[in-house]
Design an enzyme around this catalytic site. Structure first.
Site, PDB file in Angstrom:
ATOM      1  N   SER A 146       0.826  -1.200   0.000  1.00 26.88           N
ATOM      2  CA  SER A 146       0.000   0.000   0.000  1.00 26.88           C
ATOM      3  C   SER A 146       0.866   1.258   0.000  1.00 26.88           C
ATOM      4  CB  SER A 146      -0.922   0.001   1.224  1.00 26.88           C
ATOM      5  OG  SER A 146      -1.753  -1.131   1.184  1.00 26.88           O
ATOM      6  N   SER A 153      -3.037 -11.350  -2.195  1.00 28.20           N
ATOM      7  CA  SER A 153      -3.280 -12.321  -3.284  1.00 28.20           C
ATOM      8  C   SER A 153      -2.231 -13.434  -3.316  1.00 28.20           C
ATOM      9  CB  SER A 153      -3.376 -11.615  -4.631  1.00 28.20           C
ATOM     10  OG  SER A 153      -2.337 -10.684  -4.831  1.00 28.20           O
TER      11      SER A 153
END
Lengths: 302, 613
Positions: free
Chosen positions: B454, B521
């Site tokens: 992020s 993921s």
């Protein structure tokens, strides 16, 4: 003599043609492993049928151990010429240099170097992703368990516990990096099917399958045909003429002949129907130890 | 000479004597040569379980692991013939852990021989095998009640087992059952009638096998042939090679490409033995048409009415892989000669093969059977399995391992056209992004929790924004507050989480935007799924490569500490795996450079690829 094809042979033929077409549709660089024997002859015949009127769309690879019968080599070259086939022959150069032979080194080492290693070299050098072979499930116990599309891991090894499920006529030819395939279109044929089909289709086979007087010696109860002057005789041993033929062809000092009068295809089929001895009984390399075929296959033998 | 070929499945619970029965059958049909018999006698002394006798099971258990453990692991194929018939017998393992091998054997069979131990009656494995055989379309079954010698050849024992079986088979759909009491070890009622069971007047096993009629109705159905390849040896010849799935075809017949709808007539049926007047199911042929139409591998040539074109199928799926089947996962779907990408959109129920009831589940584990809906990337000509095994049976292939991981039998299909279809829009992705002076793209940041995804994505977006680019961010944590708040952290939910985010990314790409996705993921398969949602040049997998030790050290939210304490389950890097990208477009090693430098690298790569000018 041409006889009509029995219905079950028609079904087996169609299944094999379907398999060969799947190979060509899915593979990048397929090759037929051509051993010159009766199964290879049937396989080649089926390949010609599968792609007719186009030519056989893959090369033939023969692993020449230099100890094949002379009749086999001349048959091989004549067949390739007759059908315009792309024949590629490979011999293990290391084995050749070290003169690895069945007399001095025994069948185990000889087979490993001149057949298994040679095959692995040829498949790797040719970058073949799929090798088609004429093996049948009725030949041997571990073969009975093998898939039609049989995956080999890196180093051409076979892991019988990790076989892919194979359903209906869906053959998964997808490969992960490092994997290759062996494909066996004759999986569901028996030795008798092969001969009945050869008779019905008038397929040419090496004359060694037909009975004839041949110079022989007896070794450990097996009849060995003397094919050339490289044969090593024991003191006092001399070749004796016997009427023999072969059920299974390999390297001449390692393939035993059977005493038989069957001199044509009809007589061979009749003999097959009554035989009480297995096909591979004459193959010395399979009797070395228990589960020897499974072990050899794990190491990369076809 | 035999006049037909019958494919037989032999199955039943472990230790019910299946291998012995088969060995006996082969022996009595004279299929076992003398030298093999000698080896068998030798092996029986060494490995055998029959005191002082010949252990026929050793004849068929071919792998060394099988002989050592005395069990059958993989399906073996045996061949024998009688004057009437040639048999291919698939010898299937009994253990539940080898169900996939049993299914392999069942898939091609016309008839099943189900073994039952007279002392034990119907066991869970017996029920499972009966259910699987029925599911795979086997409609003829021989119930061989074995080891009758151990129940004193009692008629009442036999009758009770048969009655139990009829109660079970009533739930299995149409099934023609022949029950035979046998003693495989001694050969009673195998090939010749037993003198020890005078109360039984039915057929022997071999007679039952010889007289069974193959039940295929394939010839009566409409003609269909999946095309394997196109034969084009020269300019003059163009033929379509394949195996007839159903129906009969003759020269002159009108056929169509079921996928494209184009029509032609059959000019010739070509084989090397000469042209045929007629071809029937299972014939391998080459068709020449009277005009050139577009036909290639994967298409189906059919006589009208053509088979449905489905973009979604519902099927019974037998799962065959250690990694479970989840909603959202994508596989290669292979049916006939066609392979397309299929995405699992729903797992409705699992079949409990013991009770034959269905129960709701979210995933399917190894050897489980469930009702699964699959959405197909392209429309596929197919049929229900009950209509055609060849066009109704499919396999699922893992796109990374390339292995076969599942098999399915279509029960329902939905033809695409008429239901939901794509509206063609005049203003498209290209037009929208051109207005913005950029190319749309997905920047997919993957990496462990606290790896810096992020942070870097945020820096990249700030730079792009400063350059006047149009962007959008999707952050794992933020999306879970809204769109995905119904999802937890099980493997199945993670897959669905990614599927939704991938679909949203696709919509943003259609809007012309550069989308920055920061998601752990952890699975390669899901990242591949996300990649498939957009065009290949539009997807950049960015691996934020931080070792797990460093992530633990940073742990800004204290998550690793809580996972270690067992307060969070399925935490990536602690008790759930992270599959590193094998070939990411960009790799960012965070130990080697600060986030600002790494963000610059991403922007440079976007310029190099012409995504931003």
């Amino acid at each position: 003599m041409q006889t009509t094809r029995p219905p079950h042979l028609k079904a087996l033929e169609a299944e094999s043609i379907h398999i060969l077409r799947e190979v060509v549709a899915q593979a990048d660089r397929p090759v037929i492993l051509y051993s010159i024997g009766k199964d290879s002859s049937v396989l080649l015949h089926l390949a010609r049928k599968a792609f007719f009127p186009a030519r056989v769309p893959f090369p033939l690879l023969h692993i020449d151990t230099t100890w094949k019968f002379r009749d086999m080599i001349s048959f091989r070259d004549a067949t390739a010429k007759r059908y315009g086939l792309d024949l590629r022959v490979h011999t293990n150069p290391d084995g050749l240099r070290q003169n690895i032979n069945p007399f001095d080194h025994g069948s185990n080492i000889y087979t490993q170097v001149m057949k298994t290693d040679a095959l692995k070299q040829a498949l790797t050098e040719g970058r073949y992703d799929v090798a088609i072979g004429g093996a049948r499930r009725d030949e041997e116990r571990s073969r009975a368990k093998e898939r039609v599309f049989s995956v080999r891991g890196p180093g051409h090894s076979w892991d019988p516990k990790r076989q892919r499920p194979e359903l209906w006529h869906l053959y998964n030819g997808n490969l992960a990096p490092g994997e290759t395939l062996r494909v066996f279109p004759l999986s569901n044929w028996t030795e008798l099917d092969v001969w009945t089909y050869i008779l019905a289709e008038s397929i040419d086979v090496v004359p060694l399958y037909f009975a004839a007087p041949r110079p022989t010696v007896e070794r450990d109860g097996l009849v060995i045909v003397v094919d050339d002057d490289r044969m090593r005789f024991k003191p006092g041993e001399r070749p004796v003429s016997r009427v023999v033929r072969f059920r299974s062809l390999g390297c001449y000092p390692l393939s035993a002949a059977v005493e038989s009068e069957a001199a044509d295809l009809n007589e061979i089929v009749a003999e097959m129907r009554n035989t009480r001895v297995s096909e591979r009984a004459g193959r010395l390399i399979d009797q070395d130890q228990d589960a020897s075929m499974e072990r050899k296959k794990r190491e990369g033998y076809f | 000479m035999p006049d037909s070929l019958l494919r037989v499945l032999a199955c039943g619970s472990v230790d019910d004597g299946k291998s012995t029965l088969i060995g006996r059958l082969l022996f009595e049909c004279g299929t076992i040569p003398d030298d093999v018999m000698l080896a068998l006698e030798r092996d029986s002394k060494r490995f055998g379980t029959v005191a002082g006798g010949i252990d026929y099971a050793l004849l068929v258990d071919g792998l060394s692991a099988e002989r050592d453990q005395g069990i059958t692991i993989d399906v073996a194929y045996r061949f024998f013939e009688t004057p009437r018939r040639r048999f291919i017998l698939a010898d299937a393992p009994g253990h539940e852990q080898y169900t996939r091998n049993m299914v392999t054997g069942a898939s091609g069979s016309d008839l099943a021989v189900l073994l039952v131990d007279a002392r034990k009656g119907l066991l869970p494995q017996t029920r499972r095998h009966a259910a699987i055989a029925s599911l795979l379309g086997i409609r003829q079954l021989v119930l061989a009640v074995n080891k009758m010698d151990l129940v004193a050849f009692g008629q009442d024992v036999f009758n009770k087992i048969v009655a139990d079986f009829y109660r079970l088979s009533g739930k299995l759909g149409p099934l023609q059952v022949t029950a035979i009491p046998v003693c495989a070890r001694d050969g009673d009622n195998v090939t010749s009638p037993s003198t020890r069971m005078p109360w039984y007047s039915g057929t022997t096993l071999l007679t039952a096998l010889e007289s069974a009629e193959p039940t295929s109705h394939a010839a009566e159905r409409t003609f269909r042939m999946p095309i394997q390849l196109v034969a084009r040896p020269d300019h003059a010849f163009r033929g379509y090679a394949g195996t007839v799935a159903t129906g009969v075809i003759r020269p002159g017949a009108a056929v169509m490409n079921a996928v494209s709808g184009t029509e032609a007539r059959v000019a010739r049926i070509v084989t090397m033995d000469g042209d045929l007047d007629e071809a029937a199911p299972a014939d391998a042929i080459t068709l020449v048409l009277d005009r050139e139409i577009d036909v290639s591998r994967g298409d189906v040539l059919a006589v009208a009415p053509p088979p449905p074109l489905a973009d979604q199928v519902t099927a019974w799926v037998v799962w065959m892989d250690e990694t479970p089947l989840f909603r959202g996962r994508a596989y290669l779907f292979m049916l006939g000669s066609r392979s397309v990408v299929g995405t699992i959109t729903d797992i409705a129920n699992r079949l409990d093969v013991n009770t034959l009831t269905e129960e709701p589940v979210r995933e399917l584990g190894l050897n489980e059977i469930g009702r699964v809906t699959i959405s197909l990337a392209q429309r596929v000509a197919c049929e229900r399995y009950s209509v055609s095994r060849e066009l109704g049976g499919f396999i699922l292939i893992d796109r990374l391992t390339r292995g076969t991981v599942g098999a399915g039998m279509i029960t329902d299909l939905r033809a695409g056209a008429g239901d939901i279809y794509w509206h063609r829009l005049d203003v498209d992705k290209r037009a929208r992004s051109a207005l913005m002076g950029q190319k749309p793209a997905v920047l997919w940041f993957t990496g462990l929790s606290a790896s810096g995804k992020s942070t870097i994505a945020n820096l990249v977006e700030k730079r792009l924004h400063a350059q006047g680019r149009h962007t959008m961010s999707l952050d794992g944590d933020n999306v879970r507050h809204g769109l995905n708040r119904d999802l937890g952290f099980s493997e199945a939910d993670r897959v669905e989480n990614i599927r939704r985010v991938a679909e949203v990314s696709r919509l943003f790409v259609d809007a012309g935007l550069i989308v920055l996705v920061s998601f752990i993921s952890p699975y390669r398969a899901e990242r591949m799924l996300a990649r498939d949602c957009v065009e290949d040049s539009e997807f950049l997998e960015i691996f934020v490569d931080t070792p797990v030790e460093e992530c633990r050290r940073r742990d800004p939210k204290g998550l690793y500490a809580r996972a270690d304490a067992g307060q969070i389950r399925n935490f990536t890097g602690v008790d759930a795996p992270y599959e590193e990208p094998l070939d990411p477009e960009i790799r960012l090693p965070t130990l080697e450079a600060p986030p600002e430098v790494l963000a610059e690298r991403v922007v440079d790569e976007l310029m190099r690829r012409g995504i931003v000018g």
